[in-house]
Design a protein around this motif. Structure first.
Motif, PDB file in Angstrom:
ATOM      1  N   ARG A  25       0.775  -1.218   0.050  1.00  0.00           N
ATOM      2  CA  ARG A  25      -0.060  -0.075  -0.032  1.00  0.00           C
ATOM      3  C   ARG A  25       0.787   1.227   0.008  1.00  0.00           C
ATOM      4  O   ARG A  25       0.476   2.174  -0.458  1.00  0.00           O
ATOM      5  N   ARG A  26       2.099   1.194   0.682  1.00  0.00           N
ATOM      6  CA  ARG A  26       2.945   2.421   0.812  1.00  0.00           C
ATOM      7  C   ARG A  26       3.280   2.940  -0.672  1.00  0.00           C
ATOM      8  O   ARG A  26       3.597   4.050  -0.884  1.00  0.00           O
ATOM      9  N   ALA A  27       3.504   1.758  -1.445  1.00  0.00           N
ATOM     10  CA  ALA A  27       4.216   2.069  -2.978  1.00  0.00           C
ATOM     11  C   ALA A  27       3.291   3.082  -3.759  1.00  0.00           C
ATOM     12  O   ALA A  27       3.946   3.679  -4.428  1.00  0.00           O
ATOM     13  N   THR A  28       2.039   2.982  -3.343  1.00  0.00           N
ATOM     14  CA  THR A  28       1.096   3.779  -4.162  1.00  0.00           C
ATOM     15  C   THR A  28       0.210   4.714  -3.444  1.00  0.00           C
ATOM     16  O   THR A  28      -0.408   5.721  -4.125  1.00  0.00           O
ATOM     17  N   TYR A  29       0.576   5.016  -2.144  1.00  0.00           N
ATOM     18  CA  TYR A  29      -0.347   5.701  -1.222  1.00  0.00           C
ATOM     19  C   TYR A  29      -0.154   7.218  -1.729  1.00  0.00           C
ATOM     20  O   TYR A  29       0.974   7.620  -1.993  1.00  0.00           O
ATOM     21  N   SER A  30      -1.234   7.934  -1.454  1.00  0.00           N
ATOM     22  CA  SER A  30      -1.246   9.315  -1.682  1.00  0.00           C
ATOM     23  C   SER A  30      -2.495   9.933  -0.917  1.00  0.00           C
ATOM     24  O   SER A  30      -3.503   9.170  -0.799  1.00  0.00           O
ATOM     25  N   PRO A  31      -2.531  11.008   0.042  1.00  0.00           N
ATOM     26  CA  PRO A  31      -3.395  11.480   0.645  1.00  0.00           C
ATOM     27  C   PRO A  31      -4.697  11.970  -0.233  1.00  0.00           C
ATOM     28  O   PRO A  31      -5.929  11.735   0.112  1.00  0.00           O
ATOM     29  N   PHE A  32      -4.205  12.204  -1.729  1.00  0.00           N
ATOM     30  CA  PHE A  32      -5.456  12.779  -2.614  1.00  0.00           C
ATOM     31  C   PHE A  32      -5.853  11.459  -3.302  1.00  0.00           C
ATOM     32  O   PHE A  32      -4.957  10.737  -3.953  1.00  0.00           O
ATOM     33  N   LEU A  33      -7.001  11.448  -3.432  1.00  0.00           N
ATOM     34  CA  LEU A  33      -7.634  10.564  -4.547  1.00  0.00           C
ATOM     35  C   LEU A  33      -8.423  11.514  -5.685  1.00  0.00           C
ATOM     36  O   LEU A  33      -9.320  12.022  -5.415  1.00  0.00           O
ATOM     37  N   PRO A  34      -7.843  11.475  -6.716  1.00  0.00           N
ATOM     38  CA  PRO A  34      -8.323  12.269  -7.880  1.00  0.00           C
ATOM     39  C   PRO A  34      -9.607  11.774  -8.524  1.00  0.00           C
ATOM     40  O   PRO A  34      -9.889  10.248  -8.390  1.00  0.00           O
ATOM     41  N   ILE A  35     -10.510  12.514  -8.919  1.00  0.00           N
ATOM     42  CA  ILE A  35     -11.747  12.024  -9.577  1.00  0.00           C
ATOM     43  C   ILE A  35     -11.409  12.058 -11.034  1.00  0.00           C
ATOM     44  O   ILE A  35     -11.294  12.962 -11.770  1.00  0.00           O
ATOM     45  N   CYS A  36     -11.436  10.734 -11.627  1.00  0.00           N
ATOM     46  CA  CYS A  36     -11.116  10.679 -13.116  1.00  0.00           C
ATOM     47  C   CYS A  36     -12.118  11.594 -13.746  1.00  0.00           C
ATOM     48  O   CYS A  36     -13.191  11.322 -13.858  1.00  0.00           O
ATOM     49  N   PRO A  37     -11.542  12.374 -14.760  1.00  0.00           N
ATOM     50  CA  PRO A  37     -12.232  13.135 -15.783  1.00  0.00           C
ATOM     51  C   PRO A  37     -13.030  12.393 -16.802  1.00  0.00           C
ATOM     52  O   PRO A  37     -14.140  12.655 -17.242  1.00  0.00           O
ATOM     53  N   LYS A  38     -12.512  10.977 -17.067  1.00  0.00           N
ATOM     54  CA  LYS A  38     -13.048  10.273 -18.093  1.00  0.00           C
ATOM     55  C   LYS A  38     -14.169   9.361 -17.439  1.00  0.00           C
ATOM     56  O   LYS A  38     -15.249   9.392 -17.992  1.00  0.00           O
ATOM     57  N   GLY A  94     -15.113   9.132 -14.158  1.00  0.00           N
ATOM     58  CA  GLY A  94     -15.523   9.707 -12.776  1.00  0.00           C
ATOM     59  C   GLY A  94     -15.398   8.956 -11.523  1.00  0.00           C
ATOM     60  O   GLY A  94     -15.891   9.194 -10.613  1.00  0.00           O
ATOM     61  N   LYS A  95     -14.512   7.891 -11.811  1.00  0.00           N
ATOM     62  CA  LYS A  95     -14.148   7.040 -10.494  1.00  0.00           C
ATOM     63  C   LYS A  95     -13.175   7.722  -9.527  1.00  0.00           C
ATOM     64  O   LYS A  95     -12.566   8.839  -9.940  1.00  0.00           O
ATOM     65  N   VAL A  96     -13.375   7.354  -8.368  1.00  0.00           N
ATOM     66  CA  VAL A  96     -12.434   7.930  -7.502  1.00  0.00           C
ATOM     67  C   VAL A  96     -10.994   6.821  -7.294  1.00  0.00           C
ATOM     68  O   VAL A  96     -11.278   5.688  -7.053  1.00  0.00           O
ATOM     69  N   LEU A  97      -9.920   7.725  -7.823  1.00  0.00           N
ATOM     70  CA  LEU A  97      -8.925   6.689  -8.088  1.00  0.00           C
ATOM     71  C   LEU A  97      -8.047   6.768  -6.955  1.00  0.00           C
ATOM     72  O   LEU A  97      -7.785   7.717  -6.195  1.00  0.00           O
ATOM     73  N   GLN A  98      -7.352   5.547  -6.719  1.00  0.00           N
ATOM     74  CA  GLN A  98      -6.208   5.423  -5.799  1.00  0.00           C
ATOM     75  C   GLN A  98      -4.962   5.110  -6.675  1.00  0.00           C
ATOM     76  O   GLN A  98      -4.654   3.824  -6.855  1.00  0.00           O
ATOM     77  N   VAL A  99      -4.195   6.264  -7.111  1.00  0.00           N
ATOM     78  CA  VAL A  99      -3.213   6.281  -7.853  1.00  0.00           C
ATOM     79  C   VAL A  99      -1.892   6.825  -7.400  1.00  0.00           C
ATOM     80  O   VAL A  99      -2.074   7.893  -6.424  1.00  0.00           O
ATOM     81  N   LEU A 100      -0.916   6.640  -7.735  1.00  0.00           N
ATOM     82  CA  LEU A 100       0.382   7.198  -7.199  1.00  0.00           C
ATOM     83  C   LEU A 100       0.496   8.493  -7.865  1.00  0.00           C
ATOM     84  O   LEU A 100       0.336   9.025  -8.952  1.00  0.00           O
TER      85      LEU A 100
END
Length: 525
Positions: free
Chosen positions: A179-192, A194-200
């Motif tokens: 989980r540490r490898a890709t964790y970020s406090p921010f979860l972008p909302i994908c413009p394409k 609309g999903k809540v993304l858990q991305v690096l």
């Protein structure tokens, strides 16, 4: 300090203790915002359940206790985390399979499976608010989606971005290696999608409020962290919200207890002051398993109110909040009768300190009503069980005979109790009634009992109760087993109310007829 405040703090009632702690935390000073803020959160991933209600009612109890010991204004915010992505499909919704395609979308972007609101999140929020409104809570509702999109959180989100590395230092030690490898406090909302993304997050621009990440297709995307383009992971969100609203008090379930210091550190990192916090134990179902919104185990809000007046639910929430309690249908009758006992004792108690420690003081925000009658819920259940009556109007006639002073009123506490007792009997007692025939000695005792009853002229409840004891002793029956026999033979139940009270409510003539019908039956022992 006034005498009433002194007695309140000496009462040891937990809402007063929490209120005192809040007052100390703010140094008895009016906060700059002009009020003390109480906050409670709701995760609308499943149907609202009693745990959600418990958080609001308990917070309200502390708020009202605070208002007694202080003249500082207060507000209560109820915040729904409805921008969260749906990570799994709740068991409690129809057409579950159809909703797999909506996984990871914000709850306010998923169609309402009940077809009443514009989204799943809006439906769950409406369910919660309708219930809170029915209890006349004073609260202000906030949608997390609206707060993110309208800019309410913008300033705090920019502070999170500015202190990104510090927050990562707080969070990373709490995560597993993967989980540490890709964790970020921010979860972008994908413009394409609309999903809540858990991305690096691959780059940050704190000065302009931007982050860059690689989306699911491998494309590098740049977005603002403000205006609803991103949301925070739930732990940073907790701390950010405390700072954004300047929260002074929040309680949470014991499962959050280990995270309390994390929320506090994040709040302080972005310049906020963490609130006074209180934890409560989680509710368990009849099998000792944690109650879950998604599983739908335990009792729903609507179910409790089908079987008991709302005051009994508030009492259940008041009692020992930091002790684990089983929450299933069998606890309902006892909570109704306990509420009635507390109400009676409040109005007969002369010691103000004890009155302030009485649960009904906190349930009724300092103004408990006068008891309407001495009739108990368990007594009503046994009346319904013995008479097979399911018509409230007929039951009212029995009650008027038992207590001529009581007024028959629609939606009074007694009226609610009657209707709830009928429902409880129909759903739980009637299907499980199990009569047995009396033993020979019990049969003889019952015959003697009805003979004594026939000779009485307007006996009191105490006289009827004494007579019941007398018959048991006359036949050398162990009293506990004698009363158990009365319940099992006459009512088809293993337990029941004071039998003298039951006879007074049901009627001597009717009780004699009931005994006759059972001693002539051919049940197998």
């Amino acid at each position: 300090m006034s005498d009433i405040i002194t007695k309140a703090l000496e009462s040891n009632a937990w809402p007063f203790k929490e209120a005192e702690a809040i007052l100390k935390k703010i140094n008895n000073q009016l906060p700059k915002k002009g009020y003390v803020l109480f906050e409670t959160g709701y995760g609308p991933s499943g149907l609202p359940h009693i745990g959600t209600f418990g958080e609001v009612v308990r917070t309200t109890m502390v708020r009202k206790a605070f208002e007694l010991i202080s003249d500082i204004p207060t507000r209560l915010f109820c915040i729904s985390d409805d921008m969260d992505g749906m990570r799994k499909i709740p068991d409690t919704i129809p057409n579950k399979e159809e909703y797999k395609k909506y996984l990871d979308l914000p709850l306010t972007k998923i169609p309402d499976p009940f077809n009443t609101c514009e989204s799943f999140g809006h439906h769950m929020n409406a369910r919660l608010r309708a219930f809170l409104d029915a209890f006349n809570f004073e609260y202000e509702f906030f949608s997390s989606t609206e707060c993110y999109k309208s800019g309410v959180f913008n300033e705090s989100l920019l502070k999170v971005l500015k202190h990104y590395d510090e927050i990562m230092d707080i969070m990373l030690p709490t995560l597993g290696e993967e989980r540490r490898a890709t964790y970020s406090p921010f979860l972008p909302i994908c413009p394409k999608s609309g999903k809540v993304l858990q991305v690096l997050i691959i780059d940050r621009d704190a000065e302009n409020g931007l982050i860059r990440y690689k989306d699911e297709s491998g494309e590098i995307v740049t977005v603002k962290v403000t205006d609803g383009n991103c949301k925070l992971q739930w732990k940073p969100d907790f701390g950010m919200r405390w700072a954004a609203f300047d929260v002074d008090f929040e309680m949470y379930g014991k499962d959050h207890l280990v995270n309390g210091p994390i929320y506090t550190r994040i709040c302080k990192t972005i310049g906020g002051k963490a609130p006074h916090q209180m934890y409560y134990e989680l509710f368990l179902d009849e099998n000792g398993q944690k109650i879950s919104k998604s599983k739908g185990n335990g009792i729903t809000l609507d179910e409790w109110l089908r079987y008991a007046p709302p005051e009994s639910l508030s009492l259940f929430m008041y009692q020992s909040p930091q002790k684990a309690k089983k929450l299933y249908f069998d606890v309902i009758p006892k909570n109704v009768d306990d509420y009635l006992n507390y109400l009676n004792s409040y109005h007969t108690e002369q010691d103000e300190k004890k009155r302030l420690a009485n649960p009904v003081y906190h349930i009724h925000k300092g103004s408990p009503p006068k008891p309407e009658t001495t009739i108990t819920y368990s007594l009503l259940l046994n009346l319904v069980s013995a008479s097979h009556l399911e018509d409230p109007k007929v039951i009212w006639k029995y009650i008027k005979r038992y207590d001529a002073s009581i007024e028959e009123k629609e939606n009074s506490f007694v009226d609610k109790m009657i209707k709830c007792a009928i429902n409880y009997y129909h759903d739980f007692i009637k299907p499980n009634k199990k009569f047995r025939a009396p033993t020979e000695i019990e049969r003889s005792a019952l015959i003697k009992f009805k003979e004594y009853l026939s000779s009485l002229d307007s006996p009191s409840i105490d006289e009827l109760q004494t007579l019941t004891f007398t018959v048991g002793k006359e036949f050398n029956l162990e009293l506990k087993l004698w009363f158990q026999a009365l319940y099992e033979v006459l009512l088809g139940s293993a337990q029941g109310p004071r039998f003298g009270s039951f006879i007074a409510l049901y009627g001597i003539k009717e009780t004699i007829e009931l005994i006759d019908s059972k001693i002539k039956s051919n049940y197998q022992i």
